[in-house]
Design a protein around this motif. Structure first.
Motif, PDB file in Angstrom:
ATOM      1  N   SER A  19       0.943  -1.024   0.035  1.00 25.40           N
ATOM      2  CA  SER A  19      -0.089  -0.026  -0.035  1.00 25.40           C
ATOM      3  C   SER A  19       0.862   1.135   0.210  1.00 25.40           C
ATOM      4  O   SER A  19       2.193   0.997  -0.199  1.00 25.40           O
ATOM      5  CB  SER A  19      -0.887   0.186   1.248  1.00 25.40           C
ATOM      6  OG  SER A  19      -0.032   0.147   2.424  1.00 25.40           O
ATOM      7  N   ARG A  54      -4.877  -6.306   0.811  1.00 26.38           N
ATOM      8  CA  ARG A  54      -6.420  -5.843   1.232  1.00 26.38           C
ATOM      9  C   ARG A  54      -6.260  -5.402   2.642  1.00 26.38           C
ATOM     10  O   ARG A  54      -6.800  -4.363   3.268  1.00 26.38           O
ATOM     11  CB  ARG A  54      -7.160  -6.969   0.981  1.00 26.38           C
ATOM     12  CG  ARG A  54      -7.397  -7.445  -0.229  1.00 26.38           C
ATOM     13  CD  ARG A  54      -8.066  -6.506  -1.047  1.00 26.38           C
ATOM     14  NE  ARG A  54      -9.378  -6.211  -0.561  1.00 26.38           N
ATOM     15  CZ  ARG A  54     -10.562  -6.846  -1.128  1.00 26.38           C
ATOM     16  NH1 ARG A  54     -10.386  -8.007  -1.777  1.00 26.38           N
ATOM     17  NH2 ARG A  54     -11.638  -6.485  -0.771  1.00 26.38           N
ATOM     18  N   GLY A  57      -4.451  -1.772   2.727  1.00 30.17           N
ATOM     19  CA  GLY A  57      -5.245  -0.775   1.898  1.00 30.17           C
ATOM     20  C   GLY A  57      -6.645  -0.270   2.538  1.00 30.17           C
ATOM     21  O   GLY A  57      -7.075   0.802   2.678  1.00 30.17           O
ATOM     22  N   GLU A  58      -7.388  -1.404   3.206  1.00 29.05           N
ATOM     23  CA  GLU A  58      -8.713  -1.098   3.740  1.00 29.05           C
ATOM     24  C   GLU A  58      -8.687  -0.965   5.106  1.00 29.05           C
ATOM     25  O   GLU A  58      -9.765  -0.434   5.834  1.00 29.05           O
ATOM     26  CB  GLU A  58      -9.491  -2.461   3.321  1.00 29.05           C
ATOM     27  CG  GLU A  58      -9.799  -2.484   1.790  1.00 29.05           C
ATOM     28  CD  GLU A  58     -10.815  -3.617   1.460  1.00 29.05           C
ATOM     29  OE1 GLU A  58     -11.643  -3.876   2.269  1.00 29.05           O
ATOM     30  OE2 GLU A  58     -10.355  -4.168   0.335  1.00 29.05           O
ATOM     31  N   LEU A 145     -14.766   0.928  10.118  1.00 32.89           N
ATOM     32  CA  LEU A 145     -13.734   0.183   9.123  1.00 32.89           C
ATOM     33  C   LEU A 145     -14.383  -1.150   8.672  1.00 32.89           C
ATOM     34  O   LEU A 145     -14.947  -2.082   9.687  1.00 32.89           O
ATOM     35  CB  LEU A 145     -12.228   0.020   9.599  1.00 32.89           C
ATOM     36  CG  LEU A 145     -11.695   1.208  10.041  1.00 32.89           C
ATOM     37  CD1 LEU A 145     -10.240   0.769  10.452  1.00 32.89           C
ATOM     38  CD2 LEU A 145     -11.389   2.009   8.525  1.00 32.89           C
ATOM     39  N   PRO A 146     -13.834  -1.785   7.737  1.00 33.95           N
ATOM     40  CA  PRO A 146     -14.476  -3.157   7.257  1.00 33.95           C
ATOM     41  C   PRO A 146     -13.639  -4.267   7.880  1.00 33.95           C
ATOM     42  O   PRO A 146     -13.003  -5.415   7.289  1.00 33.95           O
ATOM     43  CB  PRO A 146     -14.441  -3.324   5.792  1.00 33.95           C
ATOM     44  CG  PRO A 146     -13.243  -2.356   5.471  1.00 33.95           C
ATOM     45  CD  PRO A 146     -13.039  -1.226   6.670  1.00 33.95           C
ATOM     46  N   TRP A 163      -8.485  -8.442   8.007  1.00 36.49           N
ATOM     47  CA  TRP A 163      -9.229  -8.124   6.992  1.00 36.49           C
ATOM     48  C   TRP A 163      -9.367  -9.691   6.643  1.00 36.49           C
ATOM     49  O   TRP A 163      -8.788 -10.697   6.609  1.00 36.49           O
ATOM     50  CB  TRP A 163      -8.578  -7.573   5.814  1.00 36.49           C
ATOM     51  CG  TRP A 163      -9.549  -7.431   4.517  1.00 36.49           C
ATOM     52  CD1 TRP A 163     -10.306  -6.642   4.209  1.00 36.49           C
ATOM     53  CD2 TRP A 163      -9.319  -8.515   3.671  1.00 36.49           C
ATOM     54  NE1 TRP A 163     -11.106  -6.846   3.177  1.00 36.49           N
ATOM     55  CE2 TRP A 163     -10.459  -8.074   2.736  1.00 36.49           C
ATOM     56  CE3 TRP A 163      -8.751  -9.532   3.352  1.00 36.49           C
ATOM     57  CZ2 TRP A 163     -10.594  -9.029   1.471  1.00 36.49           C
ATOM     58  CZ3 TRP A 163      -9.096 -10.419   2.178  1.00 36.49           C
ATOM     59  CH2 TRP A 163      -9.953 -10.126   1.514  1.00 36.49           C
TER      60      TRP A 163
END
Length: 214
Positions: A19, A54, A57-58, A145-146, A163
């Motif tokens: 990232s 992932r 970045g997330e 956040l996910p 994640w």
């Protein structure tokens, strides 16, 4: 990319950028690997890169943009490192439980990928020293956040954050009060919890009214 088996291969793998702020090398440190002489490198580097990308970045980039430096305490573990840590009682879950968690380069039993890192936020360390409870950070992440799972620890306000392709959205703690803070089906799981983290910054890149809810 082939599984790294040489110093040159390990160097090349470590240079992979996941990232804007994070490189693979940031996630490869392991005290178990260092002290016990076990290589902490993946059998499937492409899967580790995909899952780590992932996660960074997330999850980690938004945290760092909002709270400042994210310190990585423990993240990727090879299957060999994790198995040794589990056998020796070094607070490592079994390999099967850690697939698509700390073992980024193995999919879980349902064939899904994921990645977990244990992190500390200096911003949170200072806030907790002044009396802010760990639950405030937990609820902020839950709303914003996910994430798939959170596990909080007694030292440095550190926590596992993951994640996953099929996020579980569960929060547990080994810090007092120990146990499950929330999981799907609990009455406290949905809606905004903003009243529980008053004074926390707004998620970077969002307006003050933008809240992600479960």
């Amino acid at each position: 990319m082939r599984a790294p088996k040489t110093v040159r291969g390990a160097e090349a793998f470590g240079r992979v950028r996941l990232s804007a702020s994070f490189f693979m090398r940031d996630f490869l440190h392991s005290e178990i690997a260092d002290v016990c002489g076990i290589a902490n490198l993946p059998d499937d580097p492409q899967l580790a890169i995909a899952a780590g990308t992932r996660l960074c970045g997330e999850i980690l980039e938004p945290l760092q943009a909002t709270f400042g430096r994210v310190a990585i305490r423990s993240a990727y573990r090879s299957a060999a490192v994790n198995a040794y840590g589990n056998a020796q009682g070094f607070n490592c879950a079994s390999n099967e439980r850690n697939y698509s968690r700390h073992i980024w380069d193995r999919r879980d039993a349902q064939g899904r990928m994921g990645a977990v890192a244990c992190i500390a936020l200096p911003w949170l360390v200072d806030r907790m020293a002044a009396g802010t409870p760990w639950q405030a950070m937990a609820w902020w992440i839950h709303d914003q956040l996910p994430y798939s799972g959170l596990q909080f620890f007694p030292k440095l306000g550190a926590f596992n954050i993951g994640w996953h392709e099929a996020p579980k959205r569960t929060i547990h703690s080994y810090a007092a009060p120990r146990g499950c803070l929330t999981k799907p089906g609990m009455a406290n799981h949905g809606g905004s919890h903003a009243q529980l983290y008053l004074g926390f910054p707004t998620l970077a890149g969002q307006s003050s009214g933008a809240i992600r809810t479960a």
